[in-house]
Design a protein around this motif. Sequence first.
Motif, PDB file in Angstrom:
ATOM      1  N   SER A  13      35.625  26.616  32.767  1.00 25.66           N
ATOM      2  CA  SER A  13      35.010  27.907  32.449  1.00 25.66           C
ATOM      3  C   SER A  13      35.796  29.064  33.051  1.00 25.66           C
ATOM      4  O   SER A  13      35.977  30.101  32.406  1.00 25.66           O
ATOM      5  CB  SER A  13      33.552  27.946  32.908  1.00 25.66           C
ATOM      6  N   ARG A  14      36.315  28.894  34.260  1.00 26.91           N
ATOM      7  CA  ARG A  14      37.130  29.945  34.865  1.00 26.91           C
ATOM      8  C   ARG A  14      38.457  30.096  34.127  1.00 26.91           C
ATOM      9  O   ARG A  14      38.963  31.207  33.965  1.00 26.91           O
ATOM     10  CB  ARG A  14      37.356  29.652  36.343  1.00 26.91           C
ATOM     11  N   ALA A  15      39.027  28.991  33.674  1.00 26.13           N
ATOM     12  CA  ALA A  15      40.277  29.057  32.906  1.00 26.13           C
ATOM     13  C   ALA A  15      40.056  29.773  31.579  1.00 26.13           C
ATOM     14  O   ALA A  15      40.865  30.628  31.187  1.00 26.13           O
ATOM     15  CB  ALA A  15      40.818  27.652  32.668  1.00 26.13           C
ATOM     16  N   PHE A  20      40.656  34.514  28.270  1.00 25.22           N
ATOM     17  CA  PHE A  20      40.022  35.517  27.421  1.00 25.22           C
ATOM     18  C   PHE A  20      40.362  36.932  27.888  1.00 25.22           C
ATOM     19  O   PHE A  20      40.724  37.791  27.082  1.00 25.22           O
ATOM     20  CB  PHE A  20      38.504  35.323  27.395  1.00 25.22           C
ATOM     21  N   VAL A  21      40.261  37.186  29.186  1.00 24.65           N
ATOM     22  CA  VAL A  21      40.526  38.529  29.710  1.00 24.65           C
ATOM     23  C   VAL A  21      41.978  38.922  29.486  1.00 24.65           C
ATOM     24  O   VAL A  21      42.274  40.020  28.998  1.00 24.65           O
ATOM     25  CB  VAL A  21      40.145  38.625  31.207  1.00 24.65           C
ATOM     26  N   VAL A  22      42.901  38.021  29.800  1.00 27.87           N
ATOM     27  CA  VAL A  22      44.327  38.330  29.639  1.00 27.87           C
ATOM     28  C   VAL A  22      44.658  38.589  28.171  1.00 27.87           C
ATOM     29  O   VAL A  22      45.337  39.566  27.833  1.00 27.87           O
ATOM     30  CB  VAL A  22      45.195  37.188  30.218  1.00 27.87           C
ATOM     31  N   LEU A  23      44.166  37.742  27.274  1.00 31.97           N
ATOM     32  CA  LEU A  23      44.471  37.917  25.849  1.00 31.97           C
ATOM     33  C   LEU A  23      43.681  39.062  25.221  1.00 31.97           C
ATOM     34  O   LEU A  23      44.086  39.584  24.186  1.00 31.97           O
ATOM     35  CB  LEU A  23      44.228  36.617  25.094  1.00 31.97           C
ATOM     36  N   MET A  60      39.538  42.934  39.748  1.00 29.88           N
ATOM     37  CA  MET A  60      38.796  41.938  40.519  1.00 29.88           C
ATOM     38  C   MET A  60      39.519  40.595  40.511  1.00 29.88           C
ATOM     39  O   MET A  60      39.612  39.923  41.543  1.00 29.88           O
ATOM     40  CB  MET A  60      37.378  41.784  39.969  1.00 29.88           C
ATOM     41  N   LEU A  61      40.041  40.195  39.351  1.00 28.33           N
ATOM     42  CA  LEU A  61      40.793  38.944  39.275  1.00 28.33           C
ATOM     43  C   LEU A  61      42.033  39.007  40.168  1.00 28.33           C
ATOM     44  O   LEU A  61      42.347  38.044  40.881  1.00 28.33           O
ATOM     45  CB  LEU A  61      41.196  38.643  37.833  1.00 28.33           C
ATOM     46  N   TRP A  62      42.740  40.121  40.125  1.00 30.14           N
ATOM     47  CA  TRP A  62      43.966  40.252  40.907  1.00 30.14           C
ATOM     48  C   TRP A  62      43.676  40.260  42.404  1.00 30.14           C
ATOM     49  O   TRP A  62      44.335  39.569  43.175  1.00 30.14           O
ATOM     50  CB  TRP A  62      44.739  41.501  40.491  1.00 30.14           C
ATOM     51  N   THR A  63      42.691  41.051  42.842  1.00 32.91           N
ATOM     52  CA  THR A  63      42.396  41.107  44.268  1.00 32.91           C
ATOM     53  C   THR A  63      41.866  39.772  44.787  1.00 32.91           C
ATOM     54  O   THR A  63      42.189  39.375  45.916  1.00 32.91           O
ATOM     55  CB  THR A  63      41.392  42.230  44.609  1.00 32.91           C
TER      56      THR A  63
END
Length: 138
Positions: A13-15, A20-23, A60-63
């Motif tokens: 689910s995290r993958a 989804f966010v990146v694309l 948030m993903l990056w931090t």
Amino acid sequence: MSAERFDWRGVVSRALFSLFVVLAVYNPSGTSFVHWVLEGFDWFWLKLATGALLATICMMLWTTTVGVLGRRGIALIVAFCVGTGMTGLHLAGLSLFAGDTLLIGVLVSLAGLFTVGLCFSHLHHRLGGIMHTQEVPK
């Protein structure tokens, strides 16, 4: 979050969320936020709100990733993604510079990096019993 409830479904689910966010921000198919913004200024406020939401999620993903993995961990994950990607291309007989192969590889590697950043603390706790904590300055 309890370590007992984290299993392969949490990783998947995290993958999928990271991918989804990146694309959603950019992908070579032409159906991404970047392409939508470049179409023109119609729906300006919706585009602004969507961009702010995507930027917030990406930050948030990056931090989280930087906080959990650090620079060395990020370098190792990037090296792993490059090695895996190049091996896959070699085994499939494909060229790195054919079409959008390089761009897709970079986007999938970024999603993979975010996935590891989101999962590492849970997996580290489950496998080694080590909890990651962060002090919040007052």
